[in-house]
Design a protein around this motif. Sequence first.
Motif, PDB file in Angstrom:
ATOM      1  N   GLY A 151       0.936  -1.216  -0.067  1.00 26.88           N
ATOM      2  CA  GLY A 151       0.176   0.169   0.307  1.00 26.88           C
ATOM      3  C   GLY A 151       0.852   1.096  -0.160  1.00 26.88           C
ATOM      4  N   ASN A 152       0.326   2.504  -0.749  1.00 24.77           N
ATOM      5  CA  ASN A 152       1.051   3.553  -0.609  1.00 24.77           C
ATOM      6  C   ASN A 152       0.366   4.687   0.369  1.00 24.77           C
ATOM      7  OD1 ASN A 152      -0.926   5.503  -2.240  1.00 24.77           O
ATOM      8  ND2 ASN A 152      -0.871   3.935  -3.648  1.00 24.77           N
ATOM      9  N   LYS A 153       0.709   5.924   0.670  1.00 20.66           N
ATOM     10  CA  LYS A 153       0.330   6.728   1.483  1.00 20.66           C
ATOM     11  C   LYS A 153      -0.960   7.407   1.016  1.00 20.66           C
ATOM     12  CE  LYS A 153       2.041  10.034   5.008  1.00 20.66           C
ATOM     13  NZ  LYS A 153       3.365  10.795   5.519  1.00 20.66           N
ATOM     14  N   SER A 154      -0.934   7.695  -0.271  1.00 20.28           N
ATOM     15  CA  SER A 154      -2.297   8.495  -0.678  1.00 20.28           C
ATOM     16  C   SER A 154      -3.744   7.678  -0.558  1.00 20.28           C
ATOM     17  CB  SER A 154      -2.085   8.620  -2.102  1.00 20.28           C
ATOM     18  OG  SER A 154      -1.037   9.439  -2.958  1.00 20.28           O
ATOM     19  N   GLU A 155      -3.330   6.340  -0.763  1.00 17.60           N
ATOM     20  CA  GLU A 155      -4.506   5.717  -0.551  1.00 17.60           C
ATOM     21  C   GLU A 155      -4.999   5.401   0.976  1.00 17.60           C
ATOM     22  OE1 GLU A 155      -3.732   2.213  -2.703  1.00 17.60           O
ATOM     23  OE2 GLU A 155      -3.775   3.068  -4.711  1.00 17.60           O
ATOM     24  N   SER A 156      -3.824   5.368   1.761  1.00 17.06           N
ATOM     25  CA  SER A 156      -4.104   5.108   3.255  1.00 17.06           C
ATOM     26  C   SER A 156      -4.511   6.059   3.715  1.00 17.06           C
ATOM     27  CB  SER A 156      -2.546   4.873   3.933  1.00 17.06           C
ATOM     28  OG  SER A 156      -2.443   4.893   5.242  1.00 17.06           O
ATOM     29  N   MET A 157      -3.890   7.642   3.406  1.00 17.93           N
ATOM     30  CA  MET A 157      -4.735   8.643   3.988  1.00 17.93           C
ATOM     31  C   MET A 157      -6.213   8.987   3.680  1.00 17.93           C
ATOM     32  SD  MET A 157      -2.800  10.538   5.812  1.00 17.93           S
ATOM     33  CE  MET A 157      -1.179   9.854   6.380  1.00 17.93           C
ATOM     34  N   MET A 158      -6.520   8.414   2.251  1.00 14.68           N
ATOM     35  CA  MET A 158      -7.847   8.547   2.075  1.00 14.68           C
ATOM     36  C   MET A 158      -8.833   7.317   2.345  1.00 14.68           C
ATOM     37  SD  MET A 158      -8.271  11.374   0.608  1.00 14.68           S
ATOM     38  CE  MET A 158      -9.705  11.282  -0.609  1.00 14.68           C
ATOM     39  N   GLY A 159      -8.110   6.435   3.111  1.00 13.93           N
ATOM     40  CA  GLY A 159      -9.006   5.163   3.722  1.00 13.93           C
ATOM     41  C   GLY A 159      -9.382   4.354   2.426  1.00 13.93           C
TER      42      GLY A 159
ATOM     43  N   ASP B 196     -11.356   7.359 -10.222  1.00 19.79           N
ATOM     44  CA  ASP B 196     -12.843   7.781 -10.187  1.00 19.79           C
ATOM     45  C   ASP B 196     -13.462   8.157  -8.712  1.00 19.79           C
ATOM     46  OD1 ASP B 196     -12.907   7.709 -12.891  1.00 19.79           O
ATOM     47  OD2 ASP B 196     -13.732   5.526 -12.930  1.00 19.79           O
ATOM     48  N   THR B 197     -12.821   7.273  -7.921  1.00 20.61           N
ATOM     49  CA  THR B 197     -13.218   7.473  -6.449  1.00 20.61           C
ATOM     50  C   THR B 197     -12.370   8.418  -5.736  1.00 20.61           C
ATOM     51  OG1 THR B 197     -13.740   5.281  -6.434  1.00 20.61           O
ATOM     52  CG2 THR B 197     -13.312   6.346  -4.226  1.00 20.61           C
TER      53      THR B 197
ATOM     54  N   VAL C  35     -11.464  15.786   0.921  1.00 20.35           N
ATOM     55  CA  VAL C  35     -10.172  15.227   1.249  1.00 20.35           C
ATOM     56  C   VAL C  35      -9.868  15.199   2.640  1.00 20.35           C
ATOM     57  CG1 VAL C  35      -7.807  15.189   0.895  1.00 20.35           C
ATOM     58  CG2 VAL C  35      -9.253  15.511  -0.925  1.00 20.35           C
ATOM     59  N   THR C  36      -9.689  16.336   3.146  1.00 19.32           N
ATOM     60  CA  THR C  36      -9.512  16.529   4.813  1.00 19.32           C
ATOM     61  C   THR C  36     -10.456  15.751   5.601  1.00 19.32           C
ATOM     62  OG1 THR C  36     -10.702  18.699   4.908  1.00 19.32           O
ATOM     63  CG2 THR C  36      -8.595  18.549   4.361  1.00 19.32           C
ATOM     64  N   ALA C  37     -11.830  15.878   5.205  1.00 20.87           N
ATOM     65  CA  ALA C  37     -12.775  14.804   5.787  1.00 20.87           C
ATOM     66  C   ALA C  37     -12.273  13.380   6.044  1.00 20.87           C
ATOM     67  CB  ALA C  37     -14.396  15.154   5.405  1.00 20.87           C
ATOM     68  N   ARG C  38     -12.013  12.919   4.697  1.00 19.53           N
ATOM     69  CA  ARG C  38     -11.596  11.459   4.687  1.00 19.53           C
ATOM     70  C   ARG C  38     -10.365  11.225   5.468  1.00 19.53           C
ATOM     71  NH1 ARG C  38     -13.420   8.255  -0.340  1.00 19.53           N
ATOM     72  NH2 ARG C  38     -12.056   6.740   0.531  1.00 19.53           N
ATOM     73  N   VAL C  39      -9.208  12.240   5.424  1.00 20.89           N
ATOM     74  CA  VAL C  39      -8.167  11.883   6.148  1.00 20.89           C
ATOM     75  C   VAL C  39      -8.489  11.768   7.490  1.00 20.89           C
ATOM     76  CG1 VAL C  39      -5.906  12.905   6.935  1.00 20.89           C
ATOM     77  CG2 VAL C  39      -6.608  13.126   4.378  1.00 20.89           C
ATOM     78  N   ASP C  40      -9.134  12.693   8.040  1.00 19.63           N
ATOM     79  CA  ASP C  40      -9.519  12.621   9.629  1.00 19.63           C
ATOM     80  C   ASP C  40     -10.415  11.415   9.886  1.00 19.63           C
ATOM     81  OD1 ASP C  40      -8.407  15.079   9.617  1.00 19.63           O
ATOM     82  OD2 ASP C  40     -10.202  16.062   9.774  1.00 19.63           O
TER      83      ASP C  40
END
Length: 278
Positions: free
Chosen positions: A136-144, A208-209, A246-251
Amino acid sequence: MDIEEKYRACVDGLAAFAEGIGMDEAVIGLSGGIDSSLVACMCVDAFGADRVHGYMMPGPYSSEHSLVDAQELAFNLGMKAERISIDEPFEAFVRALSGHCVMSCGLAAENTQSRCRMTVLMALANAHGWMMVNTGNKSESMMGYSTLYGDTAGAFAPIGGLYKTDVFALSRWLDERAAAAGQTPPIPHHVLVKPPSAELAPDQRDEDTLGAYDALDALLVDYVERGIDRSALVAAGHDAAEVERVTARVDAYAFKRALEPPFPPIPYDDGVIAGTGR
């Protein structure tokens, strides 16, 4: 850090972690995608090609070209690659859960496929004493954008500190370095140019997501690495609706990141993503 320094930090972190827990062979899933391709290269550098075991695990929506890409990657790296289909175990879950939930499509079906793959890799790791390496990479991790107890599993995540834009930049750099040395580029060209996809649903495309990775990663670096708050992000030129999304998903997905494997820290405090100049 430049591209080469980031690559070395990932490989050295992986090698040091494996040595620290007394393991000298790795097992990874080979999807034919950019993340697993880059991680395979790192594993070969860290362990040696004869000590890296790759498994292609096609499911209901896996494309044939992805399997071909994975096989070509393994051949280029000189590592082993075998195929174990998850169709039967996934279908067994569909039958077992019939009457309780719909498993023909949707999030439950997608996540169950990922967990089937995790079970295969962990069984192989347990049976042979191999270290399961996360891709896994960090972009996907941050976005769940990952599956708990599925693609979040593994002992160590060598690219867990890299944003997706850098995953592409490091992959291109590896191929360019090999070509300059008169060697076969390890990562097939098709892997570098095809749209990233988890291939857990028909015609699925990650962007797309998540949105376009270039814009997403620039926003994530500003918010996560540089600590810029929402109002300042908008003032800096980021789209207001995207900032909120984006910030809502990160949190919201902090709980998921707490259960992910360790990874080498990659500094982005200067806000620069390799190859983008920003």
